[in-house]
Design a protein around this motif. Structure first.
Motif, mmCIF file in Angstrom:
data_model
loop_
_atom_site.group_PDB
_atom_site.id
_atom_site.type_symbol
_atom_site.label_atom_id
_atom_site.label_comp_id
_atom_site.label_asym_id
_atom_site.label_seq_id
_atom_site.Cartn_x
_atom_site.Cartn_y
_atom_site.Cartn_z
ATOM 1 N N TRP A 197 0.853 -1.186 0.000
ATOM 2 C CA TRP A 197 0.000 0.000 0.000
ATOM 3 C C TRP A 197 0.884 1.230 0.000
ATOM 4 C CZ3 TRP A 197 -3.932 -0.846 4.581
ATOM 5 C CH2 TRP A 197 -4.793 -1.904 4.271
ATOM 6 N N HIS A 198 0.412 2.270 -0.656
ATOM 7 C CA HIS A 198 0.997 3.601 -0.547
ATOM 8 C C HIS A 198 -0.131 4.468 -0.009
ATOM 9 C CE1 HIS A 198 3.805 2.348 -4.049
ATOM 10 N NE2 HIS A 198 4.270 1.930 -2.885
ATOM 11 N N CYS A 199 0.062 5.048 1.155
ATOM 12 C CA CYS A 199 -0.994 5.796 1.829
ATOM 13 C C CYS A 199 -0.607 7.263 1.956
ATOM 14 C CB CYS A 199 -1.245 5.216 3.219
ATOM 15 S SG CYS A 199 -1.749 3.476 3.189
ATOM 16 N N ALA A 200 -1.619 8.126 1.836
ATOM 17 C CA ALA A 200 -1.374 9.564 1.919
ATOM 18 C C ALA A 200 -2.447 10.232 2.770
ATOM 19 C CB ALA A 200 -1.351 10.178 0.523
ATOM 20 N N ILE A 201 -2.045 11.363 3.332
ATOM 21 C CA ILE A 201 -2.922 12.229 4.115
ATOM 22 C C ILE A 201 -2.907 13.606 3.463
ATOM 23 C CG2 ILE A 201 -3.176 13.442 6.341
ATOM 24 C CD1 ILE A 201 -2.006 10.962 7.699
ATOM 25 N N ALA A 202 -4.065 14.260 3.412
ATOM 26 C CA ALA A 202 -4.138 15.644 2.931
ATOM 27 C C ALA A 202 -4.447 16.552 4.107
ATOM 28 C CB ALA A 202 -5.215 15.787 1.860
ATOM 29 N N GLU A 203 -3.777 17.705 4.115
ATOM 30 C CA GLU A 203 -3.995 18.676 5.181
ATOM 31 C C GLU A 203 -4.479 19.995 4.587
ATOM 32 O OE1 GLU A 203 -0.171 18.885 7.093
ATOM 33 O OE2 GLU A 203 -0.511 17.006 8.181
ATOM 34 N N VAL A 204 -5.304 20.679 5.370
ATOM 35 C CA VAL A 204 -5.738 22.039 5.050
ATOM 36 C C VAL A 204 -5.431 22.872 6.294
ATOM 37 C CG1 VAL A 204 -7.714 23.533 4.577
ATOM 38 C CG2 VAL A 204 -7.531 21.319 3.414
ATOM 39 N N ALA A 205 -4.685 23.929 6.115
ATOM 40 C CA ALA A 205 -4.261 24.796 7.228
ATOM 41 C C ALA A 205 -3.579 23.988 8.328
ATOM 42 C CB ALA A 205 -5.452 25.587 7.772
ATOM 43 N N GLY A 206 -2.792 22.982 7.922
ATOM 44 C CA GLY A 206 -2.046 22.181 8.879
ATOM 45 C C GLY A 206 -2.831 21.097 9.573
ATOM 46 N N GLU A 207 -4.120 20.989 9.280
ATOM 47 C CA GLU A 207 -4.975 19.972 9.909
ATOM 48 C C GLU A 207 -5.250 18.835 8.933
ATOM 49 O OE1 GLU A 207 -6.121 19.822 13.110
ATOM 50 O OE2 GLU A 207 -4.803 21.546 13.398
ATOM 51 N N PRO A 208 -5.039 17.578 9.345
ATOM 52 C CA PRO A 208 -5.351 16.444 8.480
ATOM 53 C C PRO A 208 -6.861 16.351 8.240
ATOM 54 C CG PRO A 208 -3.977 15.775 10.339
ATOM 55 C CD PRO A 208 -4.437 17.175 10.602
ATOM 56 N N VAL A 209 -7.260 16.295 6.957
ATOM 57 C CA VAL A 209 -8.687 16.281 6.625
ATOM 58 C C VAL A 209 -9.076 15.215 5.613
ATOM 59 C CG1 VAL A 209 -9.000 18.732 7.179
ATOM 60 C CG2 VAL A 209 -8.424 18.058 4.836
ATOM 61 N N GLY A 210 -8.091 14.530 5.015
ATOM 62 C CA GLY A 210 -8.421 13.531 4.008
ATOM 63 C C GLY A 210 -7.357 12.463 3.915
ATOM 64 N N VAL A 211 -7.763 11.309 3.397
ATOM 65 C CA VAL A 211 -6.851 10.174 3.231
ATOM 66 C C VAL A 211 -7.134 9.460 1.924
ATOM 67 C CG1 VAL A 211 -6.548 9.736 5.704
ATOM 68 C CG2 VAL A 211 -8.379 8.593 4.474
ATOM 69 N N GLY A 212 -6.167 8.688 1.503
ATOM 70 C CA GLY A 212 -6.336 7.845 0.332
ATOM 71 C C GLY A 212 -5.166 6.894 0.237
ATOM 72 N N SER A 213 -5.318 5.874 -0.597
ATOM 73 C CA SER A 213 -4.235 4.908 -0.750
ATOM 74 C C SER A 213 -4.258 4.302 -2.144
ATOM 75 C CB SER A 213 -4.344 3.805 0.307
ATOM 76 O OG SER A 213 -5.600 3.186 0.261
ATOM 77 N N THR A 214 -3.122 3.751 -2.505
ATOM 78 C CA THR A 214 -3.039 2.976 -3.733
ATOM 79 C C THR A 214 -2.518 1.598 -3.377
ATOM 80 O OG1 THR A 214 -0.836 3.866 -4.229
ATOM 81 C CG2 THR A 214 -2.714 4.934 -5.307
ATOM 82 N N LEU A 215 -2.932 0.637 -4.168
ATOM 83 C CA LEU A 215 -2.501 -0.742 -4.006
ATOM 84 C C LEU A 215 -1.833 -1.139 -5.318
ATOM 85 C CD1 LEU A 215 -5.312 -0.219 -2.420
ATOM 86 C CD2 LEU A 215 -5.048 -2.618 -1.894
#
Length: 166
Positions: A70-88
């Motif tokens: 898996w490759h996993c990522a987090i997205a932040e807005v104004a330094g706060e984590p607000v989203g996630v996603g991954s690839t397989l």
């Protein structure tokens, strides 16, 4: 029980990256327990679940990332984590999965930016095709904007909790 979902695919030629202002995606650090926990917590909150990840789930996620499953990522807005996603990833093919945004941060371009980040990561590693199933019309529209096209229909079969009777 079954579900019929649109199957979508994207190639480097059809990819149209999105970078929404103020959205910063980054890869999850497998060596950082807080990062792994944040990934699970965000994913569950984005999909309306509030269950804390167990130590075993954290260990499994670490293993999946460290071994390239898996490759996993987090997205932040104004330094706060607000989203996630991954690839397989699998050879030059890859599935984009589990993209979710917290309800309070939807409509800001988080999913499109995060998905673009993961798609770009796949192509940069030599991939030539990335696919997904879109669970909602809103998700389908987001993926179409970044270059995914309709490729068919995927059937998901879900086992019921009740035992099979003969």
């Amino acid at each position: 029980q079954q579900d019929r979902l649109p199957l979508m695919a994207c190639t480097a030629e059809t990819f149209q990256p999105m970078n929404a202002p103020g959205v910063t995606p980054r890869m999850v650090d497998a060596a950082n327990d807080a990062d792994l926990r944040a990934f699970y917590q965000l994913q569950r909150r984005a999909f309306d679940a509030e269950v804390e990840p167990s130590p075993e789930e954290i260990a499994q996620l670490r293993h999946q990332i460290e071994n390239g499953f898996w490759h996993c990522a987090i997205a932040e807005v104004a330094g706060e984590p607000v989203g996630v996603g991954s690839t397989l990833p699998w050879t030059t093919l890859c599935e984009l999965a589990g993209v979710g945004t917290l309800p309070t941060s939807r409509r800001l371009g988080v999913a499109g930016t995060l998905s673009s980040f993961l798609v770009r990561h796949h192509f940069a590693r030599g991939g030539d095709l990335i696919w997904l199933t879109a669970a909602t019309d809103a998700a389908r529209a987001t993926y179409e904007r970044i270059g995914f096209t309709h490729a068919g229909v995927a059937f998901h079969y879900i086992e019921s909790d009740s035992p099979v009777r003969s």
